[in-house]
Write an enzyme that holds these catalytic residues in place. Sequence first.
Site, mmCIF file in Angstrom:
data_model
loop_
_atom_site.group_PDB
_atom_site.id
_atom_site.type_symbol
_atom_site.label_atom_id
_atom_site.label_comp_id
_atom_site.label_asym_id
_atom_site.label_seq_id
_atom_site.Cartn_x
_atom_site.Cartn_y
_atom_site.Cartn_z
ATOM 1 N N ASP A 223 -72.145 -18.301 -50.478
ATOM 2 C CA ASP A 223 -73.309 -18.890 -49.628
ATOM 3 C C ASP A 223 -72.693 -20.107 -48.870
ATOM 4 O O ASP A 223 -73.429 -20.960 -48.589
ATOM 5 C CB ASP A 223 -74.305 -19.302 -50.641
ATOM 6 C CG ASP A 223 -73.880 -20.175 -51.855
ATOM 7 O OD1 ASP A 223 -72.628 -20.436 -51.850
ATOM 8 O OD2 ASP A 223 -74.438 -20.907 -52.719
ATOM 9 N N HIS B 3 -48.007 -19.503 -31.902
ATOM 10 C CA HIS B 3 -49.168 -19.918 -32.508
ATOM 11 C C HIS B 3 -49.213 -19.746 -34.000
ATOM 12 O O HIS B 3 -49.918 -19.500 -34.834
ATOM 13 C CB HIS B 3 -50.353 -18.823 -32.013
ATOM 14 C CG HIS B 3 -50.655 -19.621 -30.561
ATOM 15 N ND1 HIS B 3 -51.514 -18.434 -29.516
ATOM 16 C CD2 HIS B 3 -50.535 -20.602 -29.933
ATOM 17 C CE1 HIS B 3 -51.455 -19.170 -28.518
ATOM 18 N NE2 HIS B 3 -50.922 -20.413 -28.666
ATOM 19 N N ASP C 31 -47.938 -28.904 -32.123
ATOM 20 C CA ASP C 31 -48.920 -28.662 -30.867
ATOM 21 C C ASP C 31 -50.357 -28.831 -31.367
ATOM 22 O O ASP C 31 -50.618 -28.181 -32.220
ATOM 23 C CB ASP C 31 -48.705 -27.169 -30.294
ATOM 24 C CG ASP C 31 -49.398 -26.990 -29.103
ATOM 25 O OD1 ASP C 31 -50.362 -27.536 -28.872
ATOM 26 O OD2 ASP C 31 -48.998 -25.764 -28.747
ATOM 27 N N ASP D 52 -54.847 -31.068 -25.686
ATOM 28 C CA ASP D 52 -54.015 -30.024 -26.300
ATOM 29 C C ASP D 52 -52.619 -30.747 -26.108
ATOM 30 O O ASP D 52 -52.200 -30.568 -24.674
ATOM 31 C CB ASP D 52 -54.096 -28.798 -25.562
ATOM 32 C CG ASP D 52 -53.269 -27.567 -25.795
ATOM 33 O OD1 ASP D 52 -52.619 -27.700 -26.732
ATOM 34 O OD2 ASP D 52 -53.324 -26.720 -25.016
ATOM 35 N N HIS E 48 -43.470 -18.203 -22.232
ATOM 36 C CA HIS E 48 -44.792 -18.312 -22.163
ATOM 37 C C HIS E 48 -45.221 -19.096 -20.876
ATOM 38 O O HIS E 48 -44.262 -19.745 -20.140
ATOM 39 C CB HIS E 48 -45.700 -18.970 -22.956
ATOM 40 C CG HIS E 48 -45.299 -20.297 -23.316
ATOM 41 N ND1 HIS E 48 -45.499 -21.488 -22.590
ATOM 42 C CD2 HIS E 48 -44.496 -20.917 -24.514
ATOM 43 C CE1 HIS E 48 -45.034 -22.660 -23.148
ATOM 44 N NE2 HIS E 48 -44.394 -21.949 -24.349
ATOM 45 N N GLU F 76 -46.950 -27.560 -19.981
ATOM 46 C CA GLU F 76 -46.341 -27.221 -21.243
ATOM 47 C C GLU F 76 -45.219 -26.224 -21.077
ATOM 48 O O GLU F 76 -45.098 -25.074 -21.811
ATOM 49 C CB GLU F 76 -47.440 -26.761 -22.246
ATOM 50 C CG GLU F 76 -48.292 -25.423 -21.648
ATOM 51 C CD GLU F 76 -49.335 -25.152 -22.599
ATOM 52 O OE1 GLU F 76 -48.713 -24.858 -23.867
ATOM 53 O OE2 GLU F 76 -50.385 -24.994 -22.539
ATOM 54 N N ARG G 272 -41.016 -27.515 -27.152
ATOM 55 C CA ARG G 272 -42.141 -27.431 -26.237
ATOM 56 C C ARG G 272 -42.530 -28.806 -26.039
ATOM 57 O O ARG G 272 -42.666 -29.679 -26.889
ATOM 58 C CB ARG G 272 -43.496 -26.387 -26.860
ATOM 59 C CG ARG G 272 -44.485 -26.418 -25.689
ATOM 60 C CD ARG G 272 -45.380 -25.450 -26.252
ATOM 61 N NE ARG G 272 -46.283 -25.185 -27.108
ATOM 62 C CZ ARG G 272 -45.745 -24.429 -28.048
ATOM 63 N NH1 ARG G 272 -44.651 -23.670 -28.315
ATOM 64 N NH2 ARG G 272 -46.425 -24.649 -29.258
ATOM 65 N N GLU H 232 -45.646 -30.777 -24.195
ATOM 66 C CA GLU H 232 -47.025 -30.542 -23.532
ATOM 67 C C GLU H 232 -48.048 -31.594 -23.221
ATOM 68 O O GLU H 232 -48.151 -32.265 -23.889
ATOM 69 C CB GLU H 232 -47.899 -29.301 -24.428
ATOM 70 C CG GLU H 232 -49.261 -29.184 -23.861
ATOM 71 C CD GLU H 232 -49.988 -27.798 -24.554
ATOM 72 O OE1 GLU H 232 -49.774 -27.897 -25.844
ATOM 73 O OE2 GLU H 232 -50.912 -27.211 -24.034
HETATM 74 N N1 GLY Z 1 -52.123 -25.082 -28.120
HETATM 75 C C1 GLY Z 1 -52.291 -23.864 -27.268
HETATM 76 C C2 GLY Z 1 -51.862 -23.979 -26.227
HETATM 77 O O1 GLY Z 1 -50.877 -24.571 -26.027
HETATM 78 O O2 GLY Z 1 -51.927 -23.244 -25.108
HETATM 79 MN MN MN Z 2 -51.819 -25.384 -24.173
HETATM 80 MN MN MN Z 3 -50.861 -26.893 -27.143
#
Ligand code: GLY
Ligand code: MN
Ligand code: MN
Length: 435
Positions: free
Chosen positions: A61, A262, A279, A290, A351, A379, A401, A403
């Site tokens: 619940d 991710h 991240d 972000d 990416h 990023e 990375r 960002e």
């Molecule tokens: N945290 C996901 C991205 O950097 O797009």
């Molecule tokens: Mn991002």
């Molecule tokens: Mn991110």
Amino acid sequence: MRRVGLVLWTIAGCLMFCSRSVAGGDPATEWAARRALALGRMDTSSAMVLRSPEVRMRNADVNYRFRQESNLLYLTGLNRPSVTLVLAPAGVMLHDTVAHVLLFARAGEDGEDPLPAIGDGVILDPGRFQEIMSGLAGRLSMLYVNQAGVAFMQDWLSGKPMFLERDSRREFEQRHPGLKVKNAGPVLAVLRQMKSGGEVGEIRKAIAATDTGLRRAMQRCRPGTNEYELQAEIEYGMATAGAQAQSFPSIIGSGPNALILHYELNRRATRAGEVVVMDVGAEVNGYAADITRTIPVSGNFTAAQRKVYETVLRAQQAVIATARPGALWKSLDAAARSVIAGAGFGAFWQHSVSHHLGLDVHDAGVMDTLRAGMVITAEPGIYIPVNDTTVTAEYRGIGVRIEDDVLITPEGSEVLSAHVPKTVAEIEQLMKTKR
Ligand code: GLY
Ligand code: MN
Ligand code: MN
């Protein structure tokens, strides 16, 4: 009716041309202005139905914490379930008024946001939805909906409850010849991608909370610290700095996990000599930060890590220098790619380097040409597989990375997260001040 329209377009004009005065002003005015702009983008044979998502069960619940669908939040500021907003450019006759904005919602329960002032429309009991939409449907050739809206429509026209199926729109269209159903997203994306001063202010708060969390993690980290401890430090810092939630599940990837884009498990103990990708993003009043920082577990980057790190940093600086009004989105990727390939790491690209940021972490918006008022991420990353034999051993398994969140300004850009420690010297210095 004409007068209602005039008021709407005047508010809309104010949002577009004097956003500075709306910024930080009355939020109800800003929501009304957004509704007016949305109405202005629709023709009179269309209507938009935005429905809040259903509360989802977690177990037994217990439900997941509710979070409003972002288009509906953008147009009403209401963070509660069982709300439906209808925008009807042709108007709906109600007694002696013609309403273009209809909000179906009940007065709030304890702890819920109060209903907003709807000076540009009416608030109606949800029980009237079916009657009013049935009357309107015959005059429409286009219905814009969000995902929850699709499921809901089945209910009001067929009378029988249905669940969202892949083909439910087609079924609906078959039952209502002449009525097309489309995603409301693109109609609103062109509005949502341009941030008002008030929205940038909320994003700055989310960034400040994220900064607090990231600094705590940097000061906490030492060999053996578990990924979940770093997550806890970050989320603690965010919460004490005013965050109401994370804008996405925190990604804390140490060692080989730094290479998983991710990664969300966050249950590995860090080891001396590795780096950790963190991240993360706070959410404040619906708006996301972000930010990614990559730090050396032992407090100092190895020579190889430093070489990779500084390449990513130069790539990011190239992205930021490229980000200005009129620049093409694809030029951001190209700027990063040329630095990374130029340093010999071109094979380790995974990416693209940017997305819109706002109510959603990957916010609604068109990704063609940058314009002043957009907020985007920068990023770039380099991810070298553990067993890659094209590089010497000390480079294998490094993932970096970096960002930041960037406001496009008339002159160029402003890095909204510039105060979060980022250079090798800043990170190593902060990590010396252990808690
Ligand atoms: N945290 C996901 C991205 O950097 O797009
Ligand atoms: Mn991002
Ligand atoms: Mn991110």
